[in-house]
Design an enzyme around this catalytic site. Structure first.
Site, PDB file in Angstrom:
ATOM      1  N   SER A  84       0.832  -1.198   0.000  1.00  0.00           N
ATOM      2  CA  SER A  84       0.000   0.000   0.000  1.00  0.00           C
ATOM      3  C   SER A  84       0.867   1.249   0.000  1.00  0.00           C
ATOM      4  CB  SER A  84      -0.859  -0.030   1.264  1.00  0.00           C
ATOM      5  OG  SER A  84      -1.447   1.234   1.491  1.00  0.00           O
ATOM      6  N   TYR A 102      -2.023  -1.683  10.946  1.00  0.00           N
ATOM      7  CA  TYR A 102      -2.300  -2.128   9.570  1.00  0.00           C
ATOM      8  C   TYR A 102      -1.120  -1.757   8.669  1.00  0.00           C
ATOM      9  CZ  TYR A 102      -3.901  -1.922   4.750  1.00  0.00           C
ATOM     10  OH  TYR A 102      -3.973  -2.075   3.384  1.00  0.00           O
ATOM     11  N   LYS A 152       1.997  -4.043   6.395  1.00  0.00           N
ATOM     12  CA  LYS A 152       2.418  -3.929   4.986  1.00  0.00           C
ATOM     13  C   LYS A 152       3.938  -3.785   4.889  1.00  0.00           C
ATOM     14  CE  LYS A 152      -1.587  -4.576   3.305  1.00  0.00           C
ATOM     15  NZ  LYS A 152      -1.868  -5.904   2.734  1.00  0.00           N
TER      16      LYS A 152
HETATM   17  P1  NAD Z   1     -11.206  -7.124   1.018  1.00  0.00           P
HETATM   18  O1  NAD Z   1     -11.450  -7.151   2.481  1.00  0.00           O
HETATM   19  O2  NAD Z   1     -12.365  -6.864   0.113  1.00  0.00           O
HETATM   20  O3  NAD Z   1     -10.541  -8.502   0.559  1.00  0.00           O
HETATM   21  C1  NAD Z   1      -9.686  -9.249   1.404  1.00  0.00           C
HETATM   22  C2  NAD Z   1     -10.156 -10.690   1.364  1.00  0.00           C
HETATM   23  O4  NAD Z   1      -9.304 -11.472   2.187  1.00  0.00           O
HETATM   24  C3  NAD Z   1     -11.585 -10.852   1.918  1.00  0.00           C
HETATM   25  O5  NAD Z   1     -12.340 -11.633   1.009  1.00  0.00           O
HETATM   26  C4  NAD Z   1     -11.381 -11.600   3.246  1.00  0.00           C
HETATM   27  O6  NAD Z   1     -12.465 -12.464   3.545  1.00  0.00           O
HETATM   28  C5  NAD Z   1     -10.091 -12.356   2.965  1.00  0.00           C
HETATM   29  N1  NAD Z   1      -9.300 -12.676   4.148  1.00  0.00           N
HETATM   30  C6  NAD Z   1      -8.869 -11.848   5.136  1.00  0.00           C
HETATM   31  N2  NAD Z   1      -8.149 -12.533   6.034  1.00  0.00           N
HETATM   32  C7  NAD Z   1      -8.088 -13.825   5.596  1.00  0.00           C
HETATM   33  C8  NAD Z   1      -7.489 -15.005   6.097  1.00  0.00           C
HETATM   34  N3  NAD Z   1      -6.802 -15.028   7.234  1.00  0.00           N
HETATM   35  N4  NAD Z   1      -7.648 -16.149   5.386  1.00  0.00           N
HETATM   36  C9  NAD Z   1      -8.353 -16.176   4.243  1.00  0.00           C
HETATM   37  N5  NAD Z   1      -8.947 -15.085   3.727  1.00  0.00           N
HETATM   38  C10 NAD Z   1      -8.811 -13.921   4.396  1.00  0.00           C
HETATM   39  O7  NAD Z   1     -10.029  -6.066   0.754  1.00  0.00           O
HETATM   40  P2  NAD Z   1      -9.460  -5.495  -0.610  1.00  0.00           P
HETATM   41  O8  NAD Z   1      -9.789  -4.045  -0.654  1.00  0.00           O
HETATM   42  O9  NAD Z   1      -9.814  -6.354  -1.754  1.00  0.00           O
HETATM   43  O10 NAD Z   1      -7.905  -5.585  -0.308  1.00  0.00           O
HETATM   44  C11 NAD Z   1      -7.102  -6.637  -0.799  1.00  0.00           C
HETATM   45  C12 NAD Z   1      -5.654  -6.425  -0.367  1.00  0.00           C
HETATM   46  O11 NAD Z   1      -5.195  -5.171  -0.853  1.00  0.00           O
HETATM   47  C13 NAD Z   1      -5.442  -6.389   1.146  1.00  0.00           C
HETATM   48  O12 NAD Z   1      -4.216  -7.016   1.420  1.00  0.00           O
HETATM   49  C14 NAD Z   1      -5.378  -4.918   1.449  1.00  0.00           C
HETATM   50  O13 NAD Z   1      -4.646  -4.660   2.611  1.00  0.00           O
HETATM   51  C15 NAD Z   1      -4.659  -4.401   0.221  1.00  0.00           C
HETATM   52  N6  NAD Z   1      -4.898  -2.977  -0.041  1.00  0.00           N
HETATM   53  C16 NAD Z   1      -6.173  -2.527  -0.218  1.00  0.00           C
HETATM   54  C17 NAD Z   1      -6.393  -1.181  -0.453  1.00  0.00           C
HETATM   55  C18 NAD Z   1      -7.797  -0.645  -0.626  1.00  0.00           C
HETATM   56  O14 NAD Z   1      -7.966   0.574  -0.595  1.00  0.00           O
HETATM   57  N7  NAD Z   1      -8.807  -1.459  -0.837  1.00  0.00           N
HETATM   58  C19 NAD Z   1      -5.311  -0.291  -0.526  1.00  0.00           C
HETATM   59  C20 NAD Z   1      -4.016  -0.786  -0.374  1.00  0.00           C
HETATM   60  C21 NAD Z   1      -3.824  -2.144  -0.134  1.00  0.00           C
HETATM   61  C1  UD1 Z   2      -6.910   4.763   3.908  1.00  0.00           C
HETATM   62  C2  UD1 Z   2      -5.852   4.331   4.874  1.00  0.00           C
HETATM   63  C3  UD1 Z   2      -4.796   3.540   4.135  1.00  0.00           C
HETATM   64  C4  UD1 Z   2      -5.430   2.364   3.434  1.00  0.00           C
HETATM   65  C5  UD1 Z   2      -6.555   2.849   2.531  1.00  0.00           C
HETATM   66  C6  UD1 Z   2      -7.301   1.706   1.932  1.00  0.00           C
HETATM   67  C7  UD1 Z   2      -5.850   6.001   6.684  1.00  0.00           C
HETATM   68  C8  UD1 Z   2      -5.108   7.119   7.317  1.00  0.00           C
HETATM   69  N1  UD1 Z   2      -5.288   5.493   5.556  1.00  0.00           N
HETATM   70  O1  UD1 Z   2      -6.306   5.618   2.937  1.00  0.00           O
HETATM   71  O2  UD1 Z   2      -3.811   3.083   5.025  1.00  0.00           O
HETATM   72  O3  UD1 Z   2      -4.461   1.658   2.658  1.00  0.00           O
HETATM   73  O4  UD1 Z   2      -7.476   3.646   3.287  1.00  0.00           O
HETATM   74  O5  UD1 Z   2      -8.063   1.030   2.866  1.00  0.00           O
HETATM   75  O6  UD1 Z   2      -6.890   5.566   7.154  1.00  0.00           O
HETATM   76  N2  UD1 Z   2     -12.402  11.338   3.484  1.00  0.00           N
HETATM   77  C9  UD1 Z   2     -13.388  12.236   3.798  1.00  0.00           C
HETATM   78  N3  UD1 Z   2     -14.563  11.766   4.327  1.00  0.00           N
HETATM   79  C10 UD1 Z   2     -14.791  10.434   4.536  1.00  0.00           C
HETATM   80  C11 UD1 Z   2     -13.777   9.511   4.198  1.00  0.00           C
HETATM   81  C12 UD1 Z   2     -12.588  10.012   3.687  1.00  0.00           C
HETATM   82  O7  UD1 Z   2     -13.226  13.443   3.634  1.00  0.00           O
HETATM   83  O8  UD1 Z   2     -15.865  10.081   5.035  1.00  0.00           O
HETATM   84  C13 UD1 Z   2     -11.141  11.821   2.888  1.00  0.00           C
HETATM   85  C14 UD1 Z   2      -9.916  11.513   3.730  1.00  0.00           C
HETATM   86  O9  UD1 Z   2      -9.653  12.538   4.615  1.00  0.00           O
HETATM   87  C15 UD1 Z   2      -8.843  11.379   2.640  1.00  0.00           C
HETATM   88  C16 UD1 Z   2      -9.602  10.895   1.412  1.00  0.00           C
HETATM   89  O10 UD1 Z   2     -10.969  11.166   1.669  1.00  0.00           O
HETATM   90  O11 UD1 Z   2      -8.320  12.631   2.355  1.00  0.00           O
HETATM   91  C17 UD1 Z   2      -9.415   9.419   1.150  1.00  0.00           C
HETATM   92  O12 UD1 Z   2      -9.707   8.696   2.349  1.00  0.00           O
HETATM   93  P1  UD1 Z   2      -9.794   7.103   2.387  1.00  0.00           P
HETATM   94  O13 UD1 Z   2     -10.678   6.635   1.294  1.00  0.00           O
HETATM   95  O14 UD1 Z   2     -10.111   6.695   3.762  1.00  0.00           O
HETATM   96  O15 UD1 Z   2      -8.329   6.622   1.981  1.00  0.00           O
HETATM   97  P2  UD1 Z   2      -6.911   7.000   2.624  1.00  0.00           P
HETATM   98  O16 UD1 Z   2      -7.038   7.761   3.876  1.00  0.00           O
HETATM   99  O17 UD1 Z   2      -6.096   7.607   1.543  1.00  0.00           O
END
Ligand code: NAD
Ligand code: UD1
Length: 340
Positions: free
Chosen positions: A127, A152, A156
């Site tokens: 991330s 969290y 990573k």
């Molecule tokens: P998500 O929660 O939709 O998907 C994660 C999946 O992993 C879920 O289906 C959950 O049931 C499964 N899971 C969790 N723990 C498990 C375990 N111990 N065994 C088996 N399955 C398990 O999340 P996502 O948004 O699709 O994220 C996927 C990956 O990307 C994660 O590693 C997350 O940290 C990373 N990531 C997501 C974002 C984001 O904004 N969505 C940003 C940066 C990184």
């Molecule tokens: C967040 C996490 C990041 C994680 C990512 C995906 C934090 C500090 N960071 O990123 O570690 O990888 O989510 O899960 O939590 N915002 C609003 N109103 C809202 C929600 C968000 O104004 O109700 C703003 C936030 O202040 C930010 C932007 O929208 O500026 C994006 O927020 P968000 O979607 O939560 O993502 P990140 O904070 O970038």
């Protein structure tokens, strides 16, 4: 011969879109997921889009024996994409051990099983959170990492290090670490998308739920940042573009790339919270009621990606127009609202 890929967390948001991209690219997909943050319905969605339901093993990656057994059943796999993790930043502060156990315990089991069954390629979901508040923008892969601001985020940084050390010790193994910026949107078909549990923390699902009338208004966290319009800036990347990058990363390794490679996955474009709200309104014609609220603790004022390395090395770049991404997020929200 079709190549099989293990997709941990493949029932989740990014995993299900990646399953589509993999199947469309001719790979066979087996999903390992404990459904702790997803439903197996997403795999039915993948089937409706691609015509094929991925194989599915309902297992917990932290269960060492179950993982070993599952790898034994799929020892013909050529690679793993490891999405499975818990991802709620606030919850991780309250329950740090749950996050370390789940995110790192699961990863360690996967790496162990990979070594045992000679599955040598792994793509890891990292991330942009690893950059903290970057000294310089846009963030490149060389931008120094900052100490994590949440458990969290720590998982990573530590996950990346665990993989580096493992690859260092096992020369057969290769890894790609993908640092996602802010993934948003849904599949254009409306068959799969993000399913946040309860009140969303992230901006995009909060916007779509507010537009749908589920939330009264959106709180915009802070309007006095040192940014062009005073609002926080992020790099919002379409989830389908993100999924395509995983296919490119796998091909890179299967094509012979050695060691550990790191890539930023973003658009290279910063968008402020207010710009995103306005863009959503013009893409969908739906108003998003909002109020300016205090800054959210821990928020980075501005971050966006330099994603040119991914383009140069993987031949990948984000191509979806923001308007299309926002329209897909809205289409998905309406479908979810209809069901409930
Ligand atoms: P998500 O929660 O939709 O998907 C994660 C999946 O992993 C879920 O289906 C959950 O049931 C499964 N899971 C969790 N723990 C498990 C375990 N111990 N065994 C088996 N399955 C398990 O999340 P996502 O948004 O699709 O994220 C996927 C990956 O990307 C994660 O590693 C997350 O940290 C990373 N990531 C997501 C974002 C984001 O904004 N969505 C940003 C940066 C990184
Ligand atoms: C967040 C996490 C990041 C994680 C990512 C995906 C934090 C500090 N960071 O990123 O570690 O990888 O989510 O899960 O939590 N915002 C609003 N109103 C809202 C929600 C968000 O104004 O109700 C703003 C936030 O202040 C930010 C932007 O929208 O500026 C994006 O927020 P968000 O979607 O939560 O993502 P990140 O904070 O970038």
């Amino acid at each position: 011969m079709t190549q099989k890929i293990i997709v941990s967390g493949g029932a989740g948001y990014i995993g299900s879109h990646t399953a589509v991209a993999l199947q469309n690219a001719g790979f066979e997909v087996v999903v390992f997921d404990n459904l702790s943050n997803s439903k197996s319905d997403s795999l039915d969605g993948v089937m409706r889009i691609t015509g094929v339901r991925p194989l599915f093993e309902q297992i917990d990656c932290t269960d060492t024996n179950a993982m070993r057994d599952a790898f034994a059943r799929h020892r013909d796999a050529v690679g793993v994409i490891h999405f499975a993790a818990l991802k709620a930043v606030g919850e991780s502060v309250e329950k740090p051990l749950m996050y370390y156990r789940n995110n790192l315990g699961g990863l360690i089991n996967i790496l162990d099983a990979m070594a045992e069954f000679n599955v040598n390629n792994i793509v890891f979901s990292s991330s942009a959170t690893v950059y903290g508040v970057p000294e310089k923008l846009p963030a490149t892969e060389e931008t120094p990492l900052q100490p994590a601001t949440s458990p969290y985020g720590s998982t990573k940084v530590m996950g990346e290090n665990i993989i580096r050390d493992t690859v260092q010790a096992k020369p057969n193994m290769r890894a790609v670490l993908l640092r996602y910026f802010n993934p948003i949107g849904a599949h254009p078909s409306g068959e799969i998308g993000e399913l946040p549990n309860g009140i969303p923390n992230n901006l995009m699902p909060y916007i779509t739920q507010t537009a749908a009338g589920i939330r009264e208004h959106l709180n915009v966290f802070g309007d006095d940042y040192d940014t062009p319009d005073g609002f926080c800036v992020r790099d919002y990347i379409d989830v389908n573009d993100l999924a395509a990058a995983h296919v490119a990363a796998l091909r890179h390794m299967l094509g012979g790339a050695q060691g550990v490679n790191v890539f930023n996955l973003g658009t290279g474009r910063g968008t402020s919270v207010m710009e995103l709200i306005r863009a959503f309104e013009s893409a969908t014609g739906v108003k998003v009621p909002y109020k300016i609220a205090p800054r959210r603790a821990g928020d980075v004022p501005a971050i966006w990606a330099d994603a040119t390395k991914a383009e140069r090395v993987l031949g990948w770049r984000a191509t979806t127009a923001l308007t299309d991404t926002l329209a897909s997020a809205w289409r998905w929200q309406q479908k979810v609202s209809e069901k409930n």
